[in-house]
Design a protein around this motif. Structure first.
Motif, short mmCIF file in Angstrom:
data_model
loop_
_atom_site.label_atom_id
_atom_site.label_comp_id
_atom_site.label_asym_id
_atom_site.label_seq_id
_atom_site.Cartn_x
_atom_site.Cartn_y
_atom_site.Cartn_z
N ASN A 98 -26.09 -4.11 -11.02
CA ASN A 98 -25.30 -5.07 -11.82
C ASN A 98 -26.02 -5.43 -13.11
O ASN A 98 -25.40 -5.43 -14.19
CB ASN A 98 -25.05 -6.34 -11.02
N ASP A 159 -8.62 -13.91 -15.74
CA ASP A 159 -8.84 -13.33 -14.43
C ASP A 159 -10.08 -12.44 -14.40
O ASP A 159 -10.09 -11.39 -13.77
CB ASP A 159 -7.60 -12.52 -13.99
N LEU A 160 -11.11 -12.87 -15.12
CA LEU A 160 -12.34 -12.08 -15.18
C LEU A 160 -13.48 -12.75 -14.44
O LEU A 160 -14.63 -12.32 -14.53
CB LEU A 160 -12.76 -11.87 -16.64
N ASN A 162 -16.15 -13.69 -11.76
CA ASN A 162 -16.85 -12.81 -10.85
C ASN A 162 -16.67 -11.33 -11.19
O ASN A 162 -16.51 -10.48 -10.31
CB ASN A 162 -16.41 -13.06 -9.40
N THR A 163 -16.67 -11.03 -12.47
CA THR A 163 -16.70 -9.63 -12.88
C THR A 163 -17.88 -9.44 -13.82
O THR A 163 -18.31 -10.37 -14.49
CB THR A 163 -15.44 -9.20 -13.63
N ARG A 164 -18.34 -8.19 -13.87
CA ARG A 164 -19.42 -7.90 -14.80
C ARG A 164 -18.89 -7.86 -16.23
O ARG A 164 -19.62 -8.11 -17.17
CB ARG A 164 -20.07 -6.58 -14.40
N THR A 165 -17.58 -7.58 -16.36
CA THR A 165 -16.98 -7.56 -17.69
C THR A 165 -17.15 -8.90 -18.40
O THR A 165 -17.44 -8.95 -19.59
CB THR A 165 -15.47 -7.24 -17.58
N ALA A 166 -16.96 -9.98 -17.64
CA ALA A 166 -17.08 -11.30 -18.24
C ALA A 166 -18.48 -11.48 -18.85
O ALA A 166 -18.64 -11.95 -19.98
CB ALA A 166 -16.82 -12.38 -17.19
N ALA A 243 -20.39 -15.33 -12.68
CA ALA A 243 -20.34 -14.23 -11.72
C ALA A 243 -21.32 -14.44 -10.57
O ALA A 243 -22.21 -13.63 -10.35
CB ALA A 243 -20.63 -12.90 -12.43
N SER A 245 -20.75 -14.32 -7.35
CA SER A 245 -20.44 -13.68 -6.08
C SER A 245 -21.47 -12.60 -5.76
O SER A 245 -22.15 -12.09 -6.66
CB SER A 245 -19.05 -13.05 -6.12
N GLU A 247 -21.23 -9.57 -4.99
CA GLU A 247 -21.01 -8.22 -5.55
C GLU A 247 -21.42 -8.15 -7.01
O GLU A 247 -21.65 -7.07 -7.54
CB GLU A 247 -19.53 -7.81 -5.44
N THR A 248 -21.44 -9.28 -7.71
CA THR A 248 -21.68 -9.23 -9.16
C THR A 248 -22.99 -9.89 -9.57
O THR A 248 -23.28 -9.97 -10.76
CB THR A 248 -20.52 -9.93 -9.91
#
Lengths: 301, 307
Positions: A98, A159-160, A162-166, A243, A245, A247-248
């Motif tokens: 990540n 809707d970003l 918990n994403t790496r994009t954020a 992020a 979570s 997973e991120t």
């Protein structure tokens, strides 16, 4: 072509430490020099001792960590138990992935978009040019963290969460101001004839930028890369908020939470700390020349 | 020529757009929106209602809030003072020593001393926590070694010393930044000036005080303002060593941790985005005040020294 190569080397390298003969100023000069070394050595030890201590003890058995923390590992006391525990029982490798994605992702966007904007601001005359430059430069002084409340709302609404994009987008926004400033300053030094010659041959503006300018500003890009990678890799605030979570999670956040939970397992704690330190050490070995050049060539004035 | 002027310069837009859009969306506009949110309040459903200056009134005049706010502000000022009194003078000293002519190993020293600056504050915080912990005893053992063992105390845990200790850790980590900036400035001091001074018989000390120092004053100003912005925006070190509550008993609470608690809540208090926005706005004002006064009072007076 000589002018180009001399330009890029002059702008990127620190003034060479010319071996100027020492002035025979006083007979105390040599004595003074020894004191300089004593002070600098002492400070270097202070700077490195804590890091060395962690690395050394991370490869020792639990008993050895406590009995003799200052000793180097011996065949008897050597143990990788901490690393085994951390790597097997936690998601550390995932966190590394990540961090890598987030850091490299923002790096690519910062360099590409920063160079494009820097080129536009330094090459073209248009109305509002200086205002735009000022607008982009404001971000150098004002910490993006102060906008966190709204950034969180924005990320939720896109809707970003918990994403790496954020994280990539936020770090890109954070890194762009300095990148634009450094790169536009550098692009300004590229000789005019080069671009004029290309334009006379009918080469389009995009081709000029991507095929002539971008390769020429490589030294400055390396400087920007180092300056933007480190804060992104090390940040705790935005991973914690945007992020968190499993997973991120990034390495920094992972270490922070892991150590909070396993305070008593010293092997694991030291191994986790070392795992977080080692990538930066490797990066530093690779990039230290570029970093020092960037700092001493006045890239951040 | 005429033809070119009439077509709209799309390429400029294409070159600028990505940077401007991302920067605006994730940095500039959120900052402005945060300033706006400070004037609102939100209920449980997340509906915002305009309340004017009520949030600020609460922070500055409600007895609990204002106590916490001013405590954080005062601690932050102390944190900044520690950096100004130690970090920047040490950085100046180290840079001056590096830049001595013909010093062997200057590059190695520079590289080594800069290293801690690159590590995450989180990691640095834990490393020092381990070293200073009475459990492990490395710190205590080292002090005993030099005969100071009796003076050892769990500094990070005591109300009287926790903030100072964290400040020192931060100084230890970040001394590389002023050091490098000042070093770069010292390299830019023209050779002829120094040689002329040496030829006149000026001592190294005199040259430092009367030539080098005045010439690098703009850099010292820059270092000051960078330190100010970084300190008033600090968070990671306190959070990772002391948690969101900035213990013991809030003695290490600075604006960053106060902002975090206000925004996300802790224990009994429920977090509030709008109160958080108000705190962020106050932090913004403090930083803006610092930066603006630097530009108006310091930068203007210093430019005449620039080469």
């Amino acid at each position: 072509m000589t002018s180009i190569s001399s330009l890029s080397s002059a702008a990127s390298s620190a003034p060479a430490p010319t071996p100027v003969p020492l002035f025979a100023r006083s007979r105390f000069a040599n004595l003074g020099r020894i004191w300089v070394h004593v002070v600098l050595c002492a400070y270097a030890v202070i700077a490195l001792f804590p890091i060395a201590l962690i690395l050394i003890n991370s490869v020792k058995s639990r008993d050895a960590i406590f009995d003799n923390p200052l000793a180097f590992p011996t065949p008897d006391s050597f143990s990788l138990i901490g690393f085994e525990k951390v790597l097997h029982n936690t998601n550390f490798m995932l966190y590394f992935g990540n961090s890598l994605v987030v850091t490299l992702g923002s790096l690519v966007l910062i360099v590409l978009f920063g160079a494009m904007a820097g080129w536009a601001l330094s090459e073209y005359k248009f109305r509002g040019n200086r205002l735009m430059a000022l607008y982009l430069a404001l971000g150098i002084m004002i910490p993006i963290r102060l906008g966190t409340v709204s950034i969180l709302q924005l990320v939720v609404s896109l809707d970003l969460i918990n994403t790496r994009t954020a994280l990539i987008l936020v770090y890109t926004a954070q890194g762009l101001p300095l990148a634009v400033m450094i790169l536009s300053e550098f692009i300004r030094q590229i000789p005019k004839e080069l671009k004029d010659a290309a334009r006379c041959d009918g080469v389009g503006e995009f081709k000029i930028f991507f095929q002539i300018i971008l390769p020429l500003i490589r030294p400055a890009i390396a400087t920007v890369a180092v300056f933007t990678m480190i804060p992104a890799w090390n940040d705790l605030w935005f991973p914690l908020i945007l992020a968190p979570s499993d997973e991120t999670k990034t390495v920094t956040l992972g270490v922070q939470q892991f150590i909070g939970q396993y305070v008593t397992d010293w092997n694991s704690v030291l191994a986790a700390l070392s795992l977080a330190v080692i990538p930066i050490l490797i990066m530093y070995v690779i990039f230290s020349r570029q970093l020092i050049r960037g700092l001493t060539s006045g890239a951040v004035k | 020529m005429n033809l070119q002027k009439k077509t709209f310069p799309w390429h400029i837009v294409v070159f600028l757009a990505p940077a401007v859009i991302i920067y605006s969306m994730f940095s500039a506009l959120p900052l402005l929106d945060t300033l706006r949110l400070g004037f609102y309040t939100s209920n449980d459903a997340g509906v915002h209602r305009f309340v004017g200056l009520a949030n600020y009134h609460t922070i500055l005049f409600d007895s609990d809030w204002s106590k916490a706010f001013w405590n954080a502000m005062l601690n932050n000022l102390k944190f900044f003072a520690i950096h100004m009194l130690l970090q920047n003078p040490i950085g100046l000293l180290l840079a001056t020593l590096f830049s001595l002519k013909g010093l062997r190993g200057a590059r190695t020293y520079r590289t080594l001393i800069f290293l801690p600056t690159l590590l995450s504050v989180v990691i640095i915080g834990f490393i020092w926590q381990l070293i200073l912990s009475p459990l492990w005893g490395v710190g205590e053992g080292l002090m005993q070694h030099v005969g100071l063992g009796d003076y050892f105390a769990p500094w990070l845990g005591q109300e009287s010393s926790a903030l100072l200790t964290l400040g020192l850790i931060s100084v230890w980590q970040y001394v590389g930044i002023p050091m490098m900036l000042i070093y770069a400035a010292l390299l830019a001091v023209p050779e002829e000036v120094l040689e002329a001074a040496y030829a006149e018989g000026a001592s190294s000390f005199r040259i430092f005080w009367q030539i080098k120092l005045p010439l690098i004053l703009p850099t010292l100003g820059l270092v000051t303002i960078l330190t100010f912005v970084a300190n008033f925006n600090a968070f990671d070190l306190i959070y990772s060593v002391k948690g969101a509550l900035a213990g013991p008993n809030y003695t290490t609470d600075i604006l960053g941790t106060f902002f975090y608690r206000t925004f996300f809540g802790y224990q009994a208090q429920i977090g509030s985005p709008t109160m958080g926005a108000a705190v962020a706005t106050l932090m913004f004002l403090v930083i803006l005040l610092g930066v603006a006064s630097y530009f108006y009072f310091v930068q203007r007076k210093l430019t005449r020294y620039e080469l």
